[in-house]
Design a protein around this motif. Structure first.
Motif, PDB file in Angstrom:
ATOM      1  N   PRO A  89       0.792  -1.345  -0.171  1.00  0.00           N
ATOM      2  CA  PRO A  89      -0.021  -0.362  -0.095  1.00  0.00           C
ATOM      3  C   PRO A  89       0.799   1.184  -0.116  1.00  0.00           C
ATOM      4  O   PRO A  89       1.862   1.703   0.746  1.00  0.00           O
ATOM      5  CB  PRO A  89      -0.659   0.197   1.399  1.00  0.00           C
ATOM      6  CG  PRO A  89      -0.918  -1.781   1.831  1.00  0.00           C
ATOM      7  CD  PRO A  89       0.870  -1.650   1.217  1.00  0.00           C
ATOM      8  N   GLY A  90       0.592   1.706  -0.103  1.00  0.00           N
ATOM      9  CA  GLY A  90       1.118   3.420  -1.237  1.00  0.00           C
ATOM     10  C   GLY A  90       2.772   3.439  -2.040  1.00  0.00           C
ATOM     11  O   GLY A  90       2.831   4.570  -2.352  1.00  0.00           O
ATOM     12  N   LEU A  91       2.458   2.218  -3.065  1.00  0.00           N
ATOM     13  CA  LEU A  91       4.186   2.328  -3.228  1.00  0.00           C
ATOM     14  C   LEU A  91       3.898   2.726  -4.424  1.00  0.00           C
ATOM     15  O   LEU A  91       4.474   3.488  -5.354  1.00  0.00           O
ATOM     16  CB  LEU A  91       4.227   0.742  -3.307  1.00  0.00           C
ATOM     17  CG  LEU A  91       5.465   0.635  -4.344  1.00  0.00           C
ATOM     18  CD1 LEU A  91       6.952   1.325  -4.104  1.00  0.00           C
ATOM     19  CD2 LEU A  91       6.009  -0.756  -4.029  1.00  0.00           C
ATOM     20  N   SER A  92       2.391   2.170  -5.487  1.00  0.00           N
ATOM     21  CA  SER A  92       1.962   3.068  -6.047  1.00  0.00           C
ATOM     22  C   SER A  92       2.235   4.831  -6.639  1.00  0.00           C
ATOM     23  O   SER A  92       3.337   5.157  -7.532  1.00  0.00           O
ATOM     24  CB  SER A  92       0.888   2.661  -6.914  1.00  0.00           C
ATOM     25  OG  SER A  92      -0.765   3.606  -6.168  1.00  0.00           O
ATOM     26  N   SER A  93       1.947   5.281  -5.429  1.00  0.00           N
ATOM     27  CA  SER A  93       2.551   6.696  -5.401  1.00  0.00           C
ATOM     28  C   SER A  93       3.904   7.077  -5.908  1.00  0.00           C
ATOM     29  O   SER A  93       4.481   8.332  -6.130  1.00  0.00           O
ATOM     30  CB  SER A  93       1.843   7.093  -3.882  1.00  0.00           C
ATOM     31  OG  SER A  93       0.694   7.271  -4.561  1.00  0.00           O
ATOM     32  N   LYS A  94       4.598   6.419  -5.217  1.00  0.00           N
ATOM     33  CA  LYS A  94       6.616   5.925  -4.870  1.00  0.00           C
ATOM     34  C   LYS A  94       6.942   5.901  -5.944  1.00  0.00           C
ATOM     35  O   LYS A  94       7.300   6.283  -6.345  1.00  0.00           O
ATOM     36  CB  LYS A  94       6.460   5.185  -4.150  1.00  0.00           C
ATOM     37  CG  LYS A  94       7.904   5.433  -3.973  1.00  0.00           C
ATOM     38  CD  LYS A  94       8.874   4.670  -2.207  1.00  0.00           C
ATOM     39  CE  LYS A  94       9.917   5.273  -2.087  1.00  0.00           C
ATOM     40  NZ  LYS A  94      10.659   4.269  -0.759  1.00  0.00           N
ATOM     41  N   ARG A  95       6.207   4.940  -6.731  1.00  0.00           N
ATOM     42  CA  ARG A  95       5.988   4.685  -8.459  1.00  0.00           C
ATOM     43  C   ARG A  95       5.784   4.495  -8.933  1.00  0.00           C
ATOM     44  O   ARG A  95       5.116   3.275  -9.463  1.00  0.00           O
ATOM     45  CB  ARG A  95       7.062   2.750  -8.225  1.00  0.00           C
ATOM     46  CG  ARG A  95       8.934   2.853  -7.382  1.00  0.00           C
ATOM     47  CD  ARG A  95       9.708   3.008  -7.794  1.00  0.00           C
ATOM     48  NE  ARG A  95       9.443   2.425  -8.924  1.00  0.00           N
ATOM     49  CZ  ARG A  95       9.974   1.428  -9.269  1.00  0.00           C
ATOM     50  NH1 ARG A  95      10.816   1.318  -8.315  1.00  0.00           N
ATOM     51  NH2 ARG A  95      10.803   1.219 -10.518  1.00  0.00           N
ATOM     52  N   PRO A  96       5.286   5.762  -9.834  1.00  0.00           N
ATOM     53  CA  PRO A  96       4.159   5.720 -10.521  1.00  0.00           C
ATOM     54  C   PRO A  96       4.456   5.582 -12.287  1.00  0.00           C
ATOM     55  O   PRO A  96       3.372   4.453 -12.982  1.00  0.00           O
ATOM     56  CB  PRO A  96       3.788   7.178 -11.021  1.00  0.00           C
ATOM     57  CG  PRO A  96       5.057   7.330  -9.998  1.00  0.00           C
ATOM     58  CD  PRO A  96       5.675   6.804  -9.755  1.00  0.00           C
ATOM     59  N   ASP A  97       5.917   4.854 -11.777  1.00  0.00           N
ATOM     60  CA  ASP A  97       6.169   4.199 -13.287  1.00  0.00           C
ATOM     61  C   ASP A  97       5.615   2.025 -13.485  1.00  0.00           C
ATOM     62  O   ASP A  97       5.453   1.550 -14.072  1.00  0.00           O
ATOM     63  CB  ASP A  97       7.883   4.279 -13.677  1.00  0.00           C
ATOM     64  CG  ASP A  97       8.470   3.841 -12.522  1.00  0.00           C
ATOM     65  OD1 ASP A  97       8.156   3.848 -11.049  1.00  0.00           O
ATOM     66  OD2 ASP A  97       9.319   2.985 -12.411  1.00  0.00           O
ATOM     67  N   LEU A  98       5.260   1.654 -12.161  1.00  0.00           N
ATOM     68  CA  LEU A  98       5.258   0.598 -12.019  1.00  0.00           C
ATOM     69  C   LEU A  98       3.722   0.736 -12.497  1.00  0.00           C
ATOM     70  O   LEU A  98       2.832   0.397 -11.634  1.00  0.00           O
ATOM     71  CB  LEU A  98       5.611  -0.107 -10.576  1.00  0.00           C
ATOM     72  CG  LEU A  98       6.508  -0.097 -10.393  1.00  0.00           C
ATOM     73  CD1 LEU A  98       6.672  -0.251  -8.994  1.00  0.00           C
ATOM     74  CD2 LEU A  98       7.362  -1.246 -11.358  1.00  0.00           C
ATOM     75  N   ARG A  99       3.393   0.090 -13.585  1.00  0.00           N
ATOM     76  CA  ARG A  99       2.047   0.423 -14.183  1.00  0.00           C
ATOM     77  C   ARG A  99       0.730  -0.935 -13.647  1.00  0.00           C
ATOM     78  O   ARG A  99       2.047  -2.005 -13.732  1.00  0.00           O
ATOM     79  CB  ARG A  99       1.387   1.042 -15.651  1.00  0.00           C
ATOM     80  CG  ARG A  99       1.981   2.094 -15.365  1.00  0.00           C
ATOM     81  CD  ARG A  99       1.512   2.135 -16.908  1.00  0.00           C
ATOM     82  NE  ARG A  99       2.666   4.239 -17.838  1.00  0.00           N
ATOM     83  CZ  ARG A  99       2.790   4.309 -19.043  1.00  0.00           C
ATOM     84  NH1 ARG A  99       2.147   4.192 -20.140  1.00  0.00           N
ATOM     85  NH2 ARG A  99       3.379   5.325 -19.118  1.00  0.00           N
ATOM     86  N   ASN A 100      -0.384  -0.722 -13.437  1.00  0.00           N
ATOM     87  CA  ASN A 100      -1.377  -2.290 -13.548  1.00  0.00           C
ATOM     88  C   ASN A 100      -0.825  -3.027 -12.149  1.00  0.00           C
ATOM     89  O   ASN A 100      -0.891  -4.218 -11.966  1.00  0.00           O
ATOM     90  CB  ASN A 100      -0.542  -2.864 -14.074  1.00  0.00           C
ATOM     91  CG  ASN A 100      -1.328  -2.162 -16.788  1.00  0.00           C
ATOM     92  OD1 ASN A 100      -2.180  -1.963 -15.717  1.00  0.00           O
ATOM     93  ND2 ASN A 100      -0.742  -2.982 -16.979  1.00  0.00           N
ATOM     94  N   MET A 101      -0.065  -2.265 -11.355  1.00  0.00           N
ATOM     95  CA  MET A 101       0.460  -2.656  -9.954  1.00  0.00           C
ATOM     96  C   MET A 101      -0.827  -2.991  -8.506  1.00  0.00           C
ATOM     97  O   MET A 101      -1.978  -2.080  -9.220  1.00  0.00           O
ATOM     98  CB  MET A 101       1.401  -2.640  -9.362  1.00  0.00           C
ATOM     99  CG  MET A 101       1.106  -2.671  -8.090  1.00  0.00           C
ATOM    100  SD  MET A 101       3.269  -1.810  -7.304  1.00  0.00           S
ATOM    101  CE  MET A 101       2.359  -0.301  -7.278  1.00  0.00           C
ATOM    102  N   ARG A 102      -0.752  -4.068  -8.655  1.00  0.00           N
ATOM    103  CA  ARG A 102      -1.935  -4.419  -7.385  1.00  0.00           C
ATOM    104  C   ARG A 102      -1.687  -4.277  -6.225  1.00  0.00           C
ATOM    105  O   ARG A 102      -0.512  -4.682  -5.697  1.00  0.00           O
ATOM    106  CB  ARG A 102      -3.030  -6.050  -7.925  1.00  0.00           C
ATOM    107  CG  ARG A 102      -3.510  -6.268  -9.397  1.00  0.00           C
ATOM    108  CD  ARG A 102      -3.622  -7.044  -9.750  1.00  0.00           C
ATOM    109  NE  ARG A 102      -4.846  -8.330  -9.201  1.00  0.00           N
ATOM    110  CZ  ARG A 102      -5.259  -9.393  -8.546  1.00  0.00           C
ATOM    111  NH1 ARG A 102      -4.970 -10.078  -9.596  1.00  0.00           N
ATOM    112  NH2 ARG A 102      -5.849  -9.690  -7.761  1.00  0.00           N
ATOM    113  N   GLU A 103      -2.567  -3.774  -5.234  1.00  0.00           N
ATOM    114  CA  GLU A 103      -2.134  -3.628  -4.152  1.00  0.00           C
ATOM    115  C   GLU A 103      -2.559  -4.431  -3.592  1.00  0.00           C
ATOM    116  O   GLU A 103      -3.699  -4.726  -3.053  1.00  0.00           O
ATOM    117  CB  GLU A 103      -2.644  -2.643  -3.869  1.00  0.00           C
ATOM    118  CG  GLU A 103      -2.367  -1.850  -2.440  1.00  0.00           C
ATOM    119  CD  GLU A 103      -2.997  -0.286  -1.742  1.00  0.00           C
ATOM    120  OE1 GLU A 103      -4.281  -0.621  -0.570  1.00  0.00           O
ATOM    121  OE2 GLU A 103      -2.161   0.658  -2.567  1.00  0.00           O
ATOM    122  N   LEU A 104      -1.822  -4.831  -2.874  1.00  0.00           N
ATOM    123  CA  LEU A 104      -1.467  -6.255  -0.898  1.00  0.00           C
ATOM    124  C   LEU A 104      -2.797  -4.989  -0.388  1.00  0.00           C
ATOM    125  O   LEU A 104      -2.157  -4.749   0.399  1.00  0.00           O
ATOM    126  CB  LEU A 104      -0.545  -6.519  -0.789  1.00  0.00           C
ATOM    127  CG  LEU A 104       0.969  -6.818  -1.749  1.00  0.00           C
ATOM    128  CD1 LEU A 104       2.042  -7.201  -0.962  1.00  0.00           C
ATOM    129  CD2 LEU A 104       0.666  -8.567  -1.841  1.00  0.00           C
TER     130      LEU A 104
END
Length: 227
Positions: A89-104
């Motif tokens: 949780p929160g990693l998508s904001s830190k790494r917006p380049d990691l697209r289509n990431m599903r949050e644990l």
């Protein structure tokens, strides 16, 4: 090279430097009941390691288990484009380049719930780490929450490990303890983990604990459980 730990469980360590200090990190590979692979905290994959992984089965899941262990998730997905990335949780904001990431989430995903259980360790938003229990081998898989820097280390690494309390035993590093924002939430998470009947602990830094593993985690978690 990839090394076997027990049935359907492997690991590989990667040595690198942080601010000039030599450290290491571990990727854990789980082969699920459907024979697909689950890669926890990926590290750079050499041609030799990738060949070993490919022999084990198809890589279906790549896990970035907290907000710190994500550096090699992108290259891992490039190597295995059919895999699905799950992140903290929160990693998508830190790494917006990691697209289509599903949050644990706080409970095991249907894709692996037969083999793995999970607990989101609440109260430490700096890391937002998820802890795992591999049911068939009764193994706890931890990233940064518990560490034990064993072996022949550089002077700087030995000093850092001693300063943070992880040189001589399995412990929650002082850096993590200082990051706790909600002690009650952390206590509840620690207790849920201790309810698992694990007999082995795999850490990212850097020990694999095979002897009295549950007792070692109990001692490490005492900082969360005491009044």
């Amino acid at each position: 090279m990839l090394k076997a730990i027990t049935q359907d469980l492997w690991h590989v360590q990667h040595a690198f430097k942080i601010a000039g200090m030599p450290v290491s990190s571990r990727m854990t590979v789980v082969r699920l009941s459907d024979r697909s692979l689950w890669l926890h905290s990926p590290v750079p994959l050499s041609h030799e390691v990738r060949a070993q992984v490919d022999e084990l089965g198809p890589v279906r899941y790549v896990i970035a288990p907290n907000k710190l262990h994500h550096l090699f998730a992108g290259p891992c997905l490039a190597a295995y484009p059919k895999a699905v990335l799950f992140g903290a949780p929160g990693l998508s904001s830190k790494r917006p380049d990691l697209r289509n990431m599903r949050e644990l989430g706080g409970s095991a995903e249907p894709e692996w719930e037969t083999d793995l259980d999970q607990v989101f360790f609440a109260g430490i938003p700096f890391g937002n780490e998820t802890i795992w229990f591999h049911k068939p081998s009764r193994t706890l898989i931890v990233t940064d929450l518990c560490q034990w820097w064993q072996g022949d280390l550089s002077f700087g690494a030995r000093a850092y490990a001693a300063l943070t309390g992880v040189r001589t035993r399995l412990a929650v590093p002082r850096t993590i303890r200082l990051a706790v924002k909600d002690r009650q939430a952390a206590r509840a998470s620690a207790q849920r983990i201790l309810d698992w009947p694990f007999v082995r602990v795999i850490t990212a830094h850097n020990a694999i604990v095979e002897h009295d593993a549950h007792r070692a985690v109990e001692a490490a978690f005492s900082i969360f459980l005491r009044d």
